[in-house]
Design a protein around this motif. Structure first.
Motif, short mmCIF file in Angstrom:
data_model
loop_
_atom_site.label_atom_id
_atom_site.label_comp_id
_atom_site.label_asym_id
_atom_site.label_seq_id
_atom_site.Cartn_x
_atom_site.Cartn_y
_atom_site.Cartn_z
N ASN A 1 -3.53 9.39 -5.71
CA ASN A 1 -3.29 8.35 -4.71
C ASN A 1 -3.50 6.95 -5.26
O ASN A 1 -3.64 5.99 -4.49
N ALA A 2 -3.49 6.81 -6.58
CA ALA A 2 -3.82 5.52 -7.19
C ALA A 2 -2.83 4.42 -6.84
O ALA A 2 -3.16 3.23 -6.96
N PHE A 3 -1.61 4.77 -6.43
CA PHE A 3 -0.59 3.77 -6.12
C PHE A 3 -0.40 3.57 -4.62
O PHE A 3 0.66 3.13 -4.18
N THR A 4 -1.39 3.89 -3.82
CA THR A 4 -1.20 3.83 -2.37
C THR A 4 -2.06 2.77 -1.68
O THR A 4 -2.11 2.74 -0.45
N HIS A 5 -2.69 1.88 -2.44
CA HIS A 5 -3.67 0.97 -1.87
C HIS A 5 -3.13 -0.46 -1.75
O HIS A 5 -2.24 -0.87 -2.49
N TYR A 6 -3.69 -1.19 -0.80
CA TYR A 6 -3.29 -2.57 -0.56
C TYR A 6 -3.94 -3.51 -1.56
O TYR A 6 -4.94 -3.18 -2.20
N SER A 7 -3.39 -4.70 -1.68
CA SER A 7 -3.96 -5.73 -2.55
C SER A 7 -5.44 -5.91 -2.20
O SER A 7 -5.79 -6.11 -1.03
N ALA A 8 -6.30 -5.83 -3.20
CA ALA A 8 -7.74 -5.84 -2.94
C ALA A 8 -8.22 -7.17 -2.37
O ALA A 8 -9.30 -7.23 -1.78
N ASN A 9 -7.45 -8.24 -2.53
CA ASN A 9 -7.83 -9.54 -1.97
C ASN A 9 -7.18 -9.80 -0.62
O ASN A 9 -7.21 -10.93 -0.12
N MET A 10 -6.59 -8.78 -0.02
CA MET A 10 -5.91 -8.95 1.26
C MET A 10 -6.94 -9.21 2.36
O MET A 10 -7.92 -8.47 2.49
N PRO A 11 -6.73 -10.22 3.20
CA PRO A 11 -7.64 -10.45 4.32
C PRO A 11 -7.65 -9.25 5.26
O PRO A 11 -6.65 -8.56 5.43
N PHE A 12 -8.81 -9.04 5.90
CA PHE A 12 -8.95 -7.89 6.80
C PHE A 12 -7.87 -7.89 7.88
O PHE A 12 -7.31 -6.85 8.21
N GLU A 13 -7.56 -9.08 8.41
CA GLU A 13 -6.63 -9.14 9.54
C GLU A 13 -5.19 -8.81 9.14
O GLU A 13 -4.35 -8.56 10.01
#
Length: 495
Positions: free
Chosen positions: A60-72
Motif C-alpha cells: 500500500n506504499a502508493f496509496t497515501h496523501y501528501s504528508a504536508n496536506m492540511p487536515f481539512e
C-alpha cells in the motif's frame, strides 16, 4: 465565490463522504510529519520533499496523501480516492450518479488499471481471454486529407484516430454491444551477453488484435501498447516550471554529449493553445486534469467537461455503440463524470505521495548512485528539482524533489520504437519516465512489469533495452563487473 453544488451532485458526494469517513478513521490518522531537516538538506531519501510519506507500507506504499496536506483537505483526497475506485455501470440505471460506462471500455474503474496506484502488467500470452486489464493499445493513422494534415501540423490533433476502431482498442463492452476484439502478445527471445559472462534474455514482444468485431482497420493503422504507469508524485511533476524543462532541453545537442532531449508541444484543451506535454509515455498530455479526463473518456467511456462525448471512443462505423443510451443528464451538467468528480480525482491524483527511501544511505546504494551518475544515466533521469512557490498547489509549492526524470523526449532507438508519432514525438522517441518508486513495483503488484509495454520483467532487462541516445549508458552497464552492476541495481531498487 464558490459555486454551489446541485442537489443530486451534493447528495452523491455526501454518500461517498460517508463511505470515506468510515475508512478514514478506521485506519487512524497519522500525526503531521516533520520533515524540516530532510527538506532543508534536500535529501534524496525524501523524494517528494515535505509531501513524502514516511511510513513503510508494503503493497500500500502508493496509496497515501501528501504528508504536508492540511487536515481539512484530507476529506477531498479520500473523496477523490473513492471516485478513482468507483465501479461505473451502464446507463440507464437508478444509480444515475454512477452510470454511463462504455459502451466500449478498457476498465470499469481508474483503479482497475492502476492497481494500488502502481504500474500495470501486459496481457498474459497464455490467457488472452483475460483481457488487457492494466494496459491498452493506442491506435492512429497518418493524416488522410488536408484538414487532418493542417490540424496535425498546427498541433490541434496529436494523432488521427482509426476510422473504424478509434483512438484506442477497447476489449470490453456493455451487454448488447460487441467489444472491439482481443489483444494478443507473443515474445521472441533476444539474449544479451554481459562482459562477465552473464546472459540476460530479453523479450521482444509482438502485439496483435484478433476477433475484430467491426471489420478490418485502416491499412495504415499504427498500434502502440501502453502500460499503466505508477501514480505517485504526479502533482510534483506538474509543478516543475516550463522554464526549467526548456532550460534542460537540448534538441540540437549543442553540448555534444549525445543527449538531445526536447519538449513535446501538445494541445491544451482548456487554454485552446499549445502547451508543453509532460504526462504519458510520449508526453502527450499537458496537464494532469486533461490526462485524467482523457482516461475517463477513452479507458472507461465516460463524458467529462473536456471530453463531452457520451459515446466515448465509438466511431461512425460502430452504429450500435453510437446509438446506445448514455449517462449524460441535465442534473449532472449533461455529463457522466462532471466537474465536481474530475476536480476531486485531480486533487487525489495530484497528491498521491512518493514513499520514503528507508535504505537510501546504505553503502551499496550510495556506490550505485555514483555509478548511475558516472555512466550517464542522470543525463536524462535528472535527479533533483527545486519547485517554485505556487499558491494554487500548496502541497507541492516550494518542494525539493527527486523524481529522476527530465520529462523530455529522447530517441531511444529502434529496439523500443513503436513507429507511432504523437504530436511532435516521433515513432522512436519516448518521454523519460520518473524512476521514483520503481524498486517497489513488484511489492505493490507481483505482476508489474517495466517499460512502456511491459516487455521487461526486471529492472536490468529494462536498462538493457535502452538504445539511441541511451545506448552508451546501456553499453557501460553491460561492461560493469558484477559487483558494480549489483550496486547499480541496489540503487535503482532503493528509489
Amino acid at each position: 465565490m464558490k459555486r454551489a453544488l446541485s442537489r443530486p451532485i451534493a447528495a452523491d458526494l455526501v454518500r461517498l463522504a460517508g463511505m470515506c469517513v468510515v475508512g478514514f478513521f478506521a485506519v487512524g490518522i497519522p500525526p503531521m510529519m516533520h520533515h524540516a531537516t530532510a527538506q532543508e538538506a534536500g535529501s534524496s531519501a525524501y523524494p517528494g520533499g515535505d509531501t513524502t510519506w514516511l511510513k513503510p507500507d508494503g503493497r500500500n506504499a502508493f496509496t497515501h496523501y501528501s504528508a504536508n496536506m492540511p487536515f481539512e483537505k484530507r476529506m477531498d483526497f479520500k473523496l477523490g480516492e473513492a471516485l478513482f475506485q468507483r465501479l461505473w455501470v451502464m446507463a440507464p440505471t437508478r444509480t444515475r450518479a454512477a452510470d454511463g460506462l462504455g459502451p466500449l471500455f478498457n476498465s470499469r474503474a481508474c483503479s482497475g488499471c492502476h492497481i494500488r496506484n502502481g504500474r500495470g502488467h501486459p496481457v498474459d500470452e497464455n490467457d488472452p481471454d483475460a483481457g488487457a486489464t492494466s494496459m491498452l493499445l493506442r491506435l492512429s493513422i497518418p493524416p488522410q486529407n488536408i484538414d487532418q494534415l493542417r490540424d496535425h501540423l498546427n498541433g490541434k490533433r496529436s494523432t488521427i484516430p482509426d476510422p473504424v476502431y478509434g483512438g484506442q482498442f477497447q476489449d470490453f463492452s456493455i451487454p448488447g454491444i460487441p467489444a472491439e476484439g482481443r489483444v494478443t502478445v507473443s515474445y521472441e527471445n533476444a539474449p544479451v551477453a554481459l562482459a562477465d559472462g552473464t546472459v540476460v534474455n530479453l523479450r521482444k514482444p509482438t502485439y496483435g488484435m484478433t476477433d475484430l468485431a467491426y471489420g478490418p482497420p485502416h491499412p495504415d493503422i499504427m498500434v502502440s501498447p501502453r502500460l499503466a504507469p505508477a501514480m505517485i508524485g504526479l502533482g510534483l511533476l506538474e509543478a516543475i516550471s516550463d522554464e526549467t524543462l526548456l532550460a534542460n532541453a537540448d534538441p540540437q545537442d549543442r553540448d555534444g554529449d549525445g543527449i538531445s532531449g526536447r519538449v513535446n508541444y501538445v494541445w491544451d484543451i482548456t487554454k485552446q493553445d499549445l502547451a508543453i506535454g509532460r504526462f504519458g509515455w510520449k508526453a502527450g498530455m499537458p496537464t494532469l486534469d486533461q490526462q485524467n479526463q482523457n482516461a475517463f473518456q477513452f479507458d472507461i467511456g465516460l463524458s467529462t467537461p473536456l471530453y463531452p462525448n457520451g459515446a466515448g471512443d465509438c466511431t461512425d462505423a460502430q452504429t450500435l455503440c453510437k446509438n446506445a443510451p448514455n449517462g449524460n443528464s441535465p442534473e449532472f451538467n449533461n455529463l457522466e463524470a462532471h466537474a465536481q468528480i474530475t476536480d476531486l480525482v485531480k486533487y487525489y491524483a495530484r497528491n498521491i505521495a512518493p514513499p520514503v527511501r528507508p535504505n537510501a544511505g546504505d553503502a551499496d546504494v550510495l556506490a550505485g548512485q555514483e555509478i548511475f551518475d558516472a555512466i550517464g544515466c542522470a543525463s536524462c533521469h535528472t535527479p533533483r528539482y527545486e519547485l517554485p512557490k505556487r499558491d494554487d498547489m500548496p502541497e507541492q509549492s516550494g518542494q525539493v524533489i527527486w523524481p529522476y526524470t527530465d520529462l523530455l523526449l529522447h530517441d531511444m532507438g529502434e529496439g523500443l520504437a513503436d513507429h507511432r508519432p504523437e504530436a511532435q514525438a516521433s515513432g522512436t522517441e519516448w518521454r523519460t519516465p520518473p524512476l521514483w518508486g520503481i524498486g517497489r513495483a513488484k511489492s505493490i503488484d507481483a505482476r508489474a512489469q517495466f517499460l512502456h509495454d511491459g516487455r521487461a520483467e526486471t529492472i536490468l532487462e529494462a536498462v538493457l533495452w535502452h538504445g539511441g541516445e541511451a545506448g552508451p549508458a546501456r553499453d557501460a552497464v553491460t561492461k560493469l563487473p558484477s559487483s558494480d552492476r549489483s550496486k547499480l541495481l541496489a540503487f535503482l531498487k532503493s528509489l
